[in-house]
Enzyme design. Structure first.
Site, mmCIF file in Angstrom:
data_model
loop_
_atom_site.group_PDB
_atom_site.id
_atom_site.type_symbol
_atom_site.label_atom_id
_atom_site.label_comp_id
_atom_site.label_asym_id
_atom_site.label_seq_id
_atom_site.Cartn_x
_atom_site.Cartn_y
_atom_site.Cartn_z
ATOM 1 N N LYS A 80 0.834 -1.248 -0.010
ATOM 2 C CA LYS A 80 -0.097 0.085 0.095
ATOM 3 C C LYS A 80 0.922 1.091 -0.169
ATOM 4 O O LYS A 80 1.972 1.337 0.693
ATOM 5 C CB LYS A 80 -0.851 0.048 1.257
ATOM 6 C CG LYS A 80 -2.019 -1.039 1.122
ATOM 7 C CD LYS A 80 -2.998 -0.774 2.374
ATOM 8 C CE LYS A 80 -4.164 -1.820 2.423
ATOM 9 N NZ LYS A 80 -4.821 -1.635 3.378
ATOM 10 N N HIS A 81 0.388 2.261 -0.975
ATOM 11 C CA HIS A 81 1.347 3.369 -0.620
ATOM 12 C C HIS A 81 1.194 4.125 0.803
ATOM 13 O O HIS A 81 -0.017 4.206 1.400
ATOM 14 C CB HIS A 81 0.476 4.704 -1.930
ATOM 15 C CG HIS A 81 0.836 3.967 -3.096
ATOM 16 N ND1 HIS A 81 2.074 4.104 -3.748
ATOM 17 C CD2 HIS A 81 -0.127 3.689 -4.021
ATOM 18 C CE1 HIS A 81 1.778 3.836 -5.124
ATOM 19 N NE2 HIS A 81 0.578 3.413 -5.111
ATOM 20 N N GLU A 82 2.247 4.857 1.035
ATOM 21 C CA GLU A 82 2.106 5.397 2.453
ATOM 22 C C GLU A 82 1.379 6.658 2.290
ATOM 23 O O GLU A 82 1.313 7.172 1.266
ATOM 24 C CB GLU A 82 3.719 5.991 2.814
ATOM 25 C CG GLU A 82 4.581 4.773 3.274
ATOM 26 C CD GLU A 82 4.124 4.333 4.627
ATOM 27 O OE1 GLU A 82 3.182 5.015 5.301
ATOM 28 O OE2 GLU A 82 4.618 3.290 5.112
#
Length: 388
Positions: free
Chosen positions: A62-64
């Site tokens: 997942k993207h931060e």
């Protein structure tokens, strides 16, 4: 005279056939491709598709939300990097074929426009319900940023294409990129933003103890809202969930596109290294490693090292053909657009029995990603490639 020498000797004359027994690792003619580049592009694309489909709901896919770095945050910059590398090789090939610079520039501009238009349609899916409404049309996006980056890099390489001797003789383009990065630094840290401290880079909302709730993205967010309007940028960024922000913020905004150009330009330099040292793989790998240690920018460092490994395994030693990642790398635009358009359709997504199960999410996301790899393989076998 130097340009003529390069075209007719090192890069190969357009009318001269090359004996396969003496053919170098780096193809001078447009008929052959550097397989490690397509493998790198395909690998980045496959991971991007897997991440966009959910990544099995694992945190590292997942993207931060704001600060930090995960596997998901690597793939787009890598895609930009390899695009820069490909530009260096494709422009060189166009020069070998004797294409006029004016015609090459026209193709560059037209391709950029096409990428931008396709990107606008993809991120505004309500086009299926009728004409797009300008009132809420989102303008920035992934393909739009790629289009801008491609335009800048290709124009730089087209104007100074004859300086293929790595860095020193490529100084005019370096000056342009340094000027762009200086502009980014000045705007980011010196531009006055109403109600925000100078140089603010935080998420706003409840971040920083809630001192700057309407300062999401600092100067970058302010420029997007001023230049494009609040209704034409991303309305639901991930920072809204984590930091309870109330203002729209676009991760593919205008100011951040400058850093994409810098990332792509480093990839362009990788292409110049490949061209100049085409018969010396050890020199290529050494310079990739030296560049990576010198440039502390984390993402480009990873990209240089990863391309080094792939180049050695796929093109030098030929231990690995690059499959299966090689196939989506040959049809990257089709796979990217297709996976976005059909994301919510079966067999790429279906109703789950247990939406909290990592195993079920992982099965669905892996199957959806594998289908696109299979599609790209079938298209490769049938020699069908979507190019713009």
């Amino acid at each position: 005279m130097e340009a003529e020498r390069l075209i007719n000797s090192e890069l190969g004359s357009p009318n001269r056939l090359v004996d396969s027994s003496t053919e170098s690792i780096i193809p001078a003619s447009p008929g052959r491709r550097l397989r490690s580049l397509d493998t790198f592009r395909g690998l980045s694309l496959v991971v991007m598709v897997f991440v966009n489909y959910g990544g099995g709901r694992y945190w590292f896919f997942k993207h931060e939300s704001w600060n930090g770095l995960t596997v998901a945050d690597l793939v787009f910059p890598w895609f930009v990097f390899i695009m820069g590398t490909s530009i260096a090789l494709s422009v060189s090939g166009a020069v070998c074929r004797g294409i006029k610079r004016s015609h090459l520039l026209w193709k560059i501009c037209w391709r950029s426009v096409q990428l931008f238009i396709i990107g606008v349609f993809i991120i505004n899916p309500n086009y299926c319900q009728g004409p797009l409404s300008w009132d809420s049309l989102r303008i920035p996006g992934v393909l739009q940023r790629l289009a801008f980056t491609y335009l800048v890099l290709a124009v730089l390489d087209d104007v100074w294409w004859y300086h293929v001797h790595d860095v020193l003789l490529y100084w005019p383009a370096w000056l342009c990129v340094i000027a762009l990065e200086t502009l980014w630094l000045c705007l980011t840290f010196l531009l006055p933003v109403p109600g925000c401290p100078s140089g603010y880079l935080g998420p706003g909302g409840i971040g920083d103890f809630g001192q700057y709730p309407n300062c999401t993205g600092g100067a970058a967010g302010h420029i997007d809202r001023w230049l494009l309007g609040e209704r034409h940028i991303y309305q639901t960024p991930s920072s809204r969930v984590v930091y309870m922000t109330s203002v729209p913020f676009d991760p593919e905004g205008v100011l951040g596109s400058i850093n994409s150009v810098v990332m792509g330009f480093l990839g362009l330099q990788a292409g110049k290294i490949l061209l100049h040292y085409r018969d010396q793989p050890r020199q290529i790998m050494t310079r990739f490693l030296v560049w990576s240690l010198s440039y502390v920018t984390t993402l480009s460092c990873f990209a240089f090292v990863f391309l080094l490994v792939l180049f050695y395994m796929v093109d030098v030693k030929r231990w690995w053909s690059g499959a299966p990642f090689f196939y989506p790398g040959m049809n990257s635009i089709l796979v990217y657009v297709g996976h976005e358009v059909f994301e919510d359709y079966f067999p790429f997504r279906w109703k789950m029995a247990n939406s909290q199960s990592h195993a079920e999410h992982l099965t669905q996301n892996l199957l959806a990603t594998s289908i696109w790899v299979l599609i790209s393989y079938i298209l490769y076998r049938k020699k069908i490639f979507w190019k713009i």
